[in-house]
Design an enzyme around this catalytic site. Structure first.
Site, PDB file in Angstrom:
ATOM      1  N   CYS A 159     -31.846  11.771  20.755  1.00 53.77           N
ATOM      2  CA  CYS A 159     -31.071  12.195  19.590  1.00 53.77           C
ATOM      3  C   CYS A 159     -31.472  13.612  19.181  1.00 53.77           C
ATOM      4  O   CYS A 159     -31.166  14.551  19.885  1.00 53.77           O
ATOM      5  CB  CYS A 159     -31.231  11.193  18.446  1.00 53.77           C
ATOM      6  SG  CYS A 159     -29.978  11.403  17.168  1.00 53.77           S
ATOM      7  N   HIS A 173     -29.967   5.777  20.819  1.00 55.75           N
ATOM      8  CA  HIS A 173     -31.384   5.469  20.595  1.00 55.75           C
ATOM      9  C   HIS A 173     -31.821   4.217  21.349  1.00 55.75           C
ATOM     10  O   HIS A 173     -31.843   3.132  20.758  1.00 55.75           O
ATOM     11  CB  HIS A 173     -31.632   5.232  19.103  1.00 55.75           C
ATOM     12  CG  HIS A 173     -31.553   6.452  18.253  1.00 55.75           C
ATOM     13  ND1 HIS A 173     -32.653   7.223  17.964  1.00 55.75           N
ATOM     14  CD2 HIS A 173     -30.514   7.036  17.622  1.00 55.75           C
ATOM     15  CE1 HIS A 173     -32.290   8.231  17.177  1.00 55.75           C
ATOM     16  NE2 HIS A 173     -30.998   8.147  16.952  1.00 55.75           N
ATOM     17  N   GLU A 220     -34.778   3.414  22.034  1.00 55.70           N
ATOM     18  CA  GLU A 220     -36.031   2.940  21.419  1.00 55.70           C
ATOM     19  C   GLU A 220     -35.749   2.066  20.189  1.00 55.70           C
ATOM     20  O   GLU A 220     -36.580   1.262  19.801  1.00 55.70           O
ATOM     21  CB  GLU A 220     -36.926   4.137  21.057  1.00 55.70           C
ATOM     22  CG  GLU A 220     -36.667   4.813  19.708  1.00 55.70           C
ATOM     23  CD  GLU A 220     -35.362   5.601  19.614  1.00 55.70           C
ATOM     24  OE1 GLU A 220     -34.604   5.617  20.607  1.00 55.70           O
ATOM     25  OE2 GLU A 220     -35.100   6.176  18.544  1.00 55.70           O
TER      26      GLU A 220
END
Lengths: 1006, 273
Positions: free
Chosen positions: B96, B230, B232
């Protein structure tokens, strides 16, 4: 080189696949009648740079810093900013907007920082601007309406540029007039009562006569005078520093005088005459303290910046909700942003410092489609909505804190003052590496007082006292600020590292009242403090002593550090590029002493500062309001089905997705039940579930309840309903009912009887009734309040017309979730699943969304009997349902609230992309008073719609036996909601058209 | 063999360091939160770590364009360290805001000479606004990217306002595509694999109207990877947006961790070579 001004302007390149999105967004807020006359609209950003800086350097900066080589074009002579864009004719008109001097300009600060990277030796000042370039089809454009939507005159300046010689028309670099330092004044209080009140009113002190007299008598005291002589202070009179410090500390905002007041209460309905010595102690503290005897997880309640609970053996959670109503009325963007970053600081200032991990936002606005007259000086509700939304979005997203739950409520009476509730949840390790419990502050005399974060300016002076007054055309712009989330984020990173290194002894935020409150409050812990205002870093020189003391400039914490830790603390601050300045030390001499450049300018005994404010004595008298009865139309399938469409499209019920989606709701990687659930992630979640420890399935539940409509009948019902809504929402996701804690957040119209408020006794009686409900329901739900807040002057007087908000309680809940993998969401899951209605349904139509809809159409009133709560009965059912969830028997659960059962069923269908066939005959047959309107749209409390797979339904039914439960239907593949009474169809609607109605109202102008 | 160490950058408005660390830990790495200034001021050396991660966030508030100011800080202060890090064959990921930083530093899509010349950009979504929503991405099986090996598709959240990948030279696009650098693309989750295409998909399947549906790119070596969504944020199964509808067989580490595991395995392989 000498100081000069250079202007860098940047505009998006327009070509295939590249557009000016900013221009598109701006076009949406321009009134249609003006938009029709605009043939083209473009935008550019400007950076005015002041300093010894050459044009070559500016060109270099434009390339590497200000513009993107791929997507943007730039100029360094102001041409783009004034409407001369490359490749197109010059604009017909360019409107350039920039901040006024002294207003926080985040873009400019970032630019200054960026210039430092490129030119480390230069000291350059930057101001940012934005230009709107217009090409017109017709010349007679209403420029004043246009500039009105493009800027807020309270904070911004504007220039309308056209014709030749455009450079001369550009905005000048904003610079503050040199402020002349005014040495501390002595204020003579040896005067008559009316002069005392003049002093209070002219100085915006917001102190009443008794309070002014208490101060007067303190200064008439002989021993006061003797001790003042030794400090070289005027013996008989306060300095302006002292008077301001007292006014801040004693303000309604900081000391909650109405909640501490002695109230003579009369109930004309029952004949009751009684005396209440502090609503806060009687109805809020006492139930919590009784509950604390039964539970071992209440770590810190009421006295700190947020309430703390022992969530696990290793971690505690804390929560706080605040309001930022007045600033949001004057500058919706800045007001809301400082609201959210402000409540984040309450979390950072809890115990020895907690980490904010989740935000909640609840707003009350005037109707977005309001077309009635708007008093001068007020923004249209849709502008407030847009601005507040943008402020909370920036504040939350840029701080890296997910917004996990919220609500938006609309009512015309919020046109005068919008309510902007911002809540934050924080997490702390129970014990720090050095063994100290994190929720206990440990300052000692001799510890140094540091101010950390932002600098002090003339912005934010008198916020606390201002919010303790009604809103008028004269409300000061200095009370409005724009937040700076990045300065705060840097500070937060640094503070949390300092905590873990054991460097922090005490910490609190600088909010209302600035240093006077933060140091004044912490001084209570050691028994004194001395600060030197000359050491406080300033945004601009020339501030007088009292201004430095009370300024509410944002992004600051006050921290107590042991002398031996000072070096490490400052090193850490330097690494994070955070300002941390020692400004004084804690003492035990009993006084809060304020020096400025070595001279004592104020000294107040801690006990007088905190205990000296006389208790208010107030009168309340409850006269039940008489409303017209609800006029229900004759029910027919068509009317009932159309009513559902209409209710789903009412702003209170309609989907808020367009708005909520632009909040980051999953940063930190912990959001288990998000604001949106279901097959297409667009159905409403009931409560948020978070799992803050990566890999661990223990979670926390966050929910809210707010039902201001019911106040029109009785604030007792309103309060009971708000608490039940918060609990019900939490139950729907599977909260552990053994650990639920609440936060009460009251927003009231001024409840003090006076010439300006002839109905003050009634409004205070509403507050009394609200508090009684809070106590009754919290005891029954074993739901201790751990923190709260009240905002008691939510009135606006504009053009001589007073607009008061309806008495509004936001009840926020935080609870534990034992195993988040057992969380339940509101969407139906599978065709064929069995639908149950849990809880009793009465004919409760009064004050419902339906009643208001009918009244607004001109049919009847809202009635006189708001839905009643039976918390004991509800809690038993909630417990049974929770057990069934623990055994994984429940596939969906959704609470029945605004709009009743039919809205609830429709929303559960939205998440499934399917439908439901429901038969309510059993519910109807058990209750003779109940009719079609009541079962479909009534808002009886304590009801939850659940679905269960057919194979689990026998076991589920056994588990809810003994409680009110009804098997009402099945989930269908066909996308239809059909509700029947045996053979008679009451309502039949196609899910897609219901969804269109529900999503269409608040779609952000698309 | 010890677990590879990951330097996860923090400070100045980066805000996804916690979940980025969690994702790498679940993938078997050891993680270290490193303030940008610790490296700039020489307290820490990048070369002491095996993997570098630039997490998401709002560095410097994204004023002056997302990632630009942090990109400048890294380029001017740490350019040489970053170059030697990459030249020594160690993986770098930017997620990002971290992706935006790598693009504005000129490291992505990059060139074999590591000249740090910006050739693409991530600009404002066509919707004009920041959005948080879940998307499906498809990974190019023929890409040199070491981060995406063996992964066909992933569901991941996007949370950005400036994620539209563009360039001013269409020939470059073709070149990157030919080399497999346009490694992650938004796809319709209902479509059959493989489905990634260059025709821009409708909103919100493509949340930002990125050119050629690009969600992530790698450099010519495949070591540097940048991605707007994202992964994660989906470190555990219970973080998917509809897990209550389609519960996993077993709750725990999610499929998105494969990205991080790839880098960990790559580092381990390299160590044994």
């Amino acid at each position: 080189m000498s100081e000069r001004i250079l202007r860098v302007d940047v505009t998006p390149v327009i070509k295939s696949g590249m557009i000016d999105t900013r221009a598109r967004s701006v076009a949406k807020i321009i009134p249609v009648r003006i938009r029709k006359k605009i043939s083209n609209l473009r935008t550019s950003l400007g950076y005015t740079i002041k300093g010894d800086f050459s044009e070559e350097q500016a060109e270099h900066a434009a390339k590497v810093l200000f513009s993107d080589p791929i997507t943007e074009q730039s100029s360094t002579n102001g041409s783009i900013g004034s409407g001369l864009l490359p490749g197109v004719e010059e604009s017909d008109i360019t409107i350039q907007v920039g901040y006024k001097a002294g207003v926080t300009d985040n873009k400019a600060m970032a630019a200054e920082d960026g210039l430092k990277t490129v030119f480390p030796d230069k000291h350059l000042k930057v101001a940012s601007t934005v230009s709107y370039h217009l090409w017109l089809m017709e010349e007679d454009v209403d420029l004043s309406s246009l500039t009105e939507v493009l800027h807020n005159p309270m904070l911004e300046q504007v220039s309308i540029i056209s014709g030749k010689n455009r450079a001369a028309q550009l905005l000048q670099f904003p610079s503050l007039d040199e402020q002349r330092y005014i040495p501390p004044n002595t204020v003579n209080l040896d005067v008559d009562d009316s002069t005392l009140m003049d002093i209070s009113e002219n100085g915006l002190l917001a102190l009443n006569l008794e309070e002014m007299k208490a101060i007067q008598s303190y200064y008439r005291n002989k021993s006061t005078q003797t001790s003042r002589e030794t400090l070289n202070l005027p013996p008989h009179s306060p300095t302006d520093v002292e008077l301001e410090c007292l006014a801040q500390t004693w303000s309604e905002h900081c000391s909650h005088k109405i909640f501490s007041a002695k109230i003579e209460h009369i109930d004309t309905e029952t004949g009751e005459k009684s005396t209440i010595d502090s609503l806060f102690k009687t109805h809020i503290v006492s139930p919590t303290s009784d509950i604390s005897n039964d539970v071992d997880w209440l770590l810190s309640v009421f006295h700190d910046n947020s309430g703390v609970i022992a969530w696990t053996d290793d971690w505690s959670l804390c929560m706080k909700a605040e309001t930022h109503n007045s600033p949001s009325a004057l500058d919706p963007y800045g007001g809301a942003m400082t609201g959210i970053v402000g409540v984040n600081r309450d979390i950072m200032g809890t115990g020895l410092g907690a980490r904010p991990i989740a935000n909640t936002d609840v707003f009350c606005f005037g109707p977005p489609g309001y077309s009635g007259p708007l008093p001068k000086g007020l923004f249209h509700p849709s502008r407030i909505f847009t601005g507040v939304h943008a402020g909370v979005r920036s504040g939350g997203n840029e701080s890296g804190i997910p917004t996990v739950n919220g609500a938006i409520v609309f009512d015309e009476r919020y046109i005068g003052k919008p309510l902007v509730y911002c809540g934050t949840v924080g997490i702390m390790p129970r014990y720090l590496p050095d063994g100290r419990e994190s929720h206990v502050k440990t300052p000692s005399p001799g510890d140094l007082i540091y101010m950390v974060g932002g600098r002090v300016g003339s912005d934010g002076i008198h916020g606390a006292t201002f919010s303790s007054l009604e809103l008028t055309e004269q409300s000061p712009s200095s009370a409005v600020q724009i937040g700076d989330p990045i300065t705060q984020k840097k500070m937060m990173d640094m503070i949390l590292e300092a905590r873990d290194q054991g460097l922090i002894q005490v910490i609190t935020d600088n909010g209302a009242g600035g240093l006077s409150s933060s140091v004044g409050e912490m001084a209570e812990l050691t028994g004194g403090a001395t600060i030197e205002l000359g050491r406080v870093p300033l945004k601009q020189q020339g501030l007088s002593s009292w201004e430095i003391l009370v300024s509410e400039s944002q992004e600051r914490m006050t921290v107590g550090i042991r002398k031996e830790d000072a070096r490490d603390f400052e090193k850490l601050a330097d690494l994070h590029e955070v300002d941390a300045t020692p400004i004084g030390k804690f003492t035990k001499n009993g006084h809060f002493q304020i020096n400025h450049n070595g001279e004592c300018v104020g000294s107040l005994p801690i006990d007088f500062l905190h205990e000296g404010c006389p208790q208010l004595e107030l009168h309340s008298e409850w006269v039940p309001p008489v409303q017209s009865e609800v006029a229900l139309p004759r029910p027919s399938k068509d009317i009932l089905s159309e009513t559902l469409v209409e209710i789903l499209s009412r702003p209170n019920v309609a989907s808020k997705e367009w708005w909520v989606r632009s909040y980051d709701h999953e940063v930190i990687g912990q959001t288990v039940v998000k604001p949106f659930v279901g097959e297409n992630h667009d159905a409403p979640g009931d409560a948020a579930v978070i799992a803050p420890i990566p890999g661990s399935t223990i979670g926390a539940v966050i929910s809210n309840g707010i039902v201001p409509r019911y106040s029109d009948i009785d604030a007792y019902s309103m309060t009971a309903a708000a608490i039940d809504e918060a609990v019900r929402n939490a139950v729907c996701v599977g909260v552990d009912l053994e650990m639920i804690a609440g936060l009460d957040n009251f927003c009231w119209p001024d409840p003090i009887q006076s010439e300006k408020t002839p109905d003050g006794k009634q409004k205070l009686a509403q507050l009394v009734r609200s508090n009684r409900a809070l106590e009754d329901v919290c005891r029954a739900y074993r739901l201790p309040c751990i923190s709260g807040k009240d905002s008691m002057k939510n009135d606006a007087v504009i053009d001589g017309r007073k607009i008061s908000v309806p008495p509004t309680l936001l009840f926020s809940l935080i609870g534990r979730h034992r195993d988040i993998t057992k969380s339940v969401t509101s969407d139906f899951k599978s065709d064929g699943d069995i639908i149950y209605l849990l809880g009793l349904t009465e004919q409760e139509i009064d004050a419902t969304e339906l009643a208001y809809m009918l009244m607004e159409r001109g049919e009847g009133g809202i009635g006189n009997s708001a839905p009643k709560l039976d918390p004991v009965r509800n809690m038993e059912m909630y417990r049974a349902l929770t057990k069934a969830m623990e055994r994984k028997l429940v596939r969906s659960a959704h609470d029945c609230s605004d709009g009743g059962l039919s809205v609830c069923l429709a929303e559960s269908c939205f998440g499934h992309d399917g439908g439901a066939h429901v038969d309510v005959s059993q519910v109807l047959s058990e209750n003779d008073n109940l009719n079609e309107w009541g079962i479909l749209f009534g808002e009886s409390l304590g009801r939850i719609v659940v679905s269960v797979s057919p194979q689990n339904s026998p076991e589920f039914e056994k588990m809810v036996e003994g409680h009110a439960w009804y098997k009402i239907g099945t989930v269908t593949h066909e996308k239809k909601l059909v509700i029947v009474d045996e053979k008679r169809t009451l309502l039949e609607s196609d899910i897609e058209s219901l969804k269109i109605a529900w999503k269409g109202t608040l779609d952000g102008g698309h | 063999m010890s677990a590879p160490s990951v330097a996860v950058l923090s400070g100045f408005g980066i805000n996804c360091e916690y979940e980025t660390m969690a994702a790498f830990e679940f993938a078997g790495a050891e993680t270290f939160k490193i303030h940008v200034n610790s490296i700039v001021r020489g307290h820490e050396k990048l070369l002491d770590y095996d993997i570098l991660a630039i997490p998401g966030g709002f560095s410097f508030g994204d004023h002056l364009g997302s990632g630009r100011l942090l990109g400048n800080r890294l380029r001017f202060s740490l350019g040489d360290q970053v170059k030697s890090f990459v030249n020594s064959g160690r993986p770098v990921i930017g997620i990002c805001n971290g992706f935006q930083v790598l693009v504005k530093m000129g490291l992505l899509p990059g060139d074999s000479g590591l000249t740090m010349t910006q050739t693409a950009s991530l600009t404002t979504n066509d919707s004009g606004k920041y959005e948080d929503r879940w998307v499906t991405i498809e990974l190019d099986a023929n890409s040199p990217c070491i981060w995406t090996r063996g992964i066909q598709r992933l569901r991941v959240p996007v949370r950005h306002g400036e994620g539209k990948f563009v360039t001013n030279d269409v020939n470059l696009m073709d070149k990157w595509e030919g080399r497999g650098q346009l490694v992650a693309r938004y796809v319709d989750p209902e479509s059959q694999y493989p489905a990634s295409s260059s025709d821009v998909l409708p909103y919100p399947t493509s949340p930002n109207q990125s050119w050629r549906n690009i969600a992530g790119v790698c450099d010519p070596t495949g070591l540097i990877f940048g991605i707007m969504p994202h992964p994660e944020a989906f470190h555990s199964t219970w973080l998917s947006p509809d897990w209550t509808r389609k519960p996993p067989k077993k709750h725990g580490i999610s499929p998105a961790i494969a990205i991080f595991r790839n880098a960990v395995e790559y580092s381990l392989e390299k160590e044994t070579e």
